[in-house]
Design an enzyme around this catalytic site. Structure first.
Site, short mmCIF file in Angstrom:
data_model
loop_
_atom_site.label_atom_id
_atom_site.label_comp_id
_atom_site.label_asym_id
_atom_site.label_seq_id
_atom_site.Cartn_x
_atom_site.Cartn_y
_atom_site.Cartn_z
CB SER A 82 -0.87 0.00 1.26
OG SER A 82 -1.47 1.26 1.47
CE1 TYR A 97 -3.51 -2.30 5.14
CE2 TYR A 97 -2.71 -0.10 4.63
CZ TYR A 97 -3.20 -1.33 4.21
OH TYR A 97 -3.35 -1.58 2.87
#
Length: 193
Positions: A82, A97
């Site tokens: 990401s 995350y």
């Protein structure tokens, strides 16, 4: 496959390799998020995100590499990350995350070094928000949808085909001399922030 269980990861890779008579390519797109502000992060949520986003990547890569090396032919491993591997996210609870995806960047680099002598490349794809089930809650809310678009210079979210194209490239002969790299499919976010 249960990404929480190393034995299940290994068994699943063995089944796939057995069915196809070997394994040349791994595209790891396993991932999750538990949004919690720093002061609210629970140990349970932290452990699960690290387990699914990082630990499963480690053991998927290991299981695939065993078959790739045994097959004695060039191969490729691609991991989905990401933009949060490089950028924090203002106003959102993304500590775990971001940490998991940043660590995955280093896992890719290390695995690229270890697998290079076997002709196996290891790379990553780091998209921004992609129009998938995981992003649905952001995109269906007009306020968060507008916030997402405001951060992306190309003023759109990624489509699954944008990410798939990068995976096809990294697993093709055109990328045979590329390893240990992360390609940001982000509409210009990392270039402008």
């Amino acid at each position: 496959m249960d990404a929480h269980a190393v034995e299940d990861i290994r068994r699943s890779v063995d089944v796939v390799a057995g069915h196809w008579g070997g394994l040349k390519i791994l595209v790891n797109c396993v991932g999750m998020q538990r949004e919690q502000a720093l002061l609210e992060v629970t140990e349970k949520a932290f452990d699960e995100v690290i387990e699914v986003n990082l630990k499963s990547a480690m053991f998927l890569a290991q299981a695939a590499a065993r078959h790739q090396i045994a097959g004695d032919q060039d191969g490729a491993q691609v991991h989905l990350l990401s933009v949060r591997a490089q950028l924090g996210l203002h106003g959102r609870g993304y500590s775990t995350y971001c940490a998991s995806k940043g660590a995955l960047t280093m896992l890719i680099r290390q695995h690229a070094s270890e697998l290079a002598p076997h002709g196996i490349t290891v790379n990553g794809i780091a998209p921004t928000v992609v129009r998938t089930e995981m992003a649905r809650h952001w995109l269906e809310n007009p306020e968060t949808h507008a916030q997402v678009l405001a951060r992306i210079p190309l003023a759109r979210v990624a489509e699954p085909r944008d990410v798939a194209g990068a995976a096809v490239f990294f697993t093709s002969p055109a990328a045979s001399f590329i390893t240990g790299q992360v390609l940001y499919i982000d509409g210009g976010i990392t270039g402008s922030q």
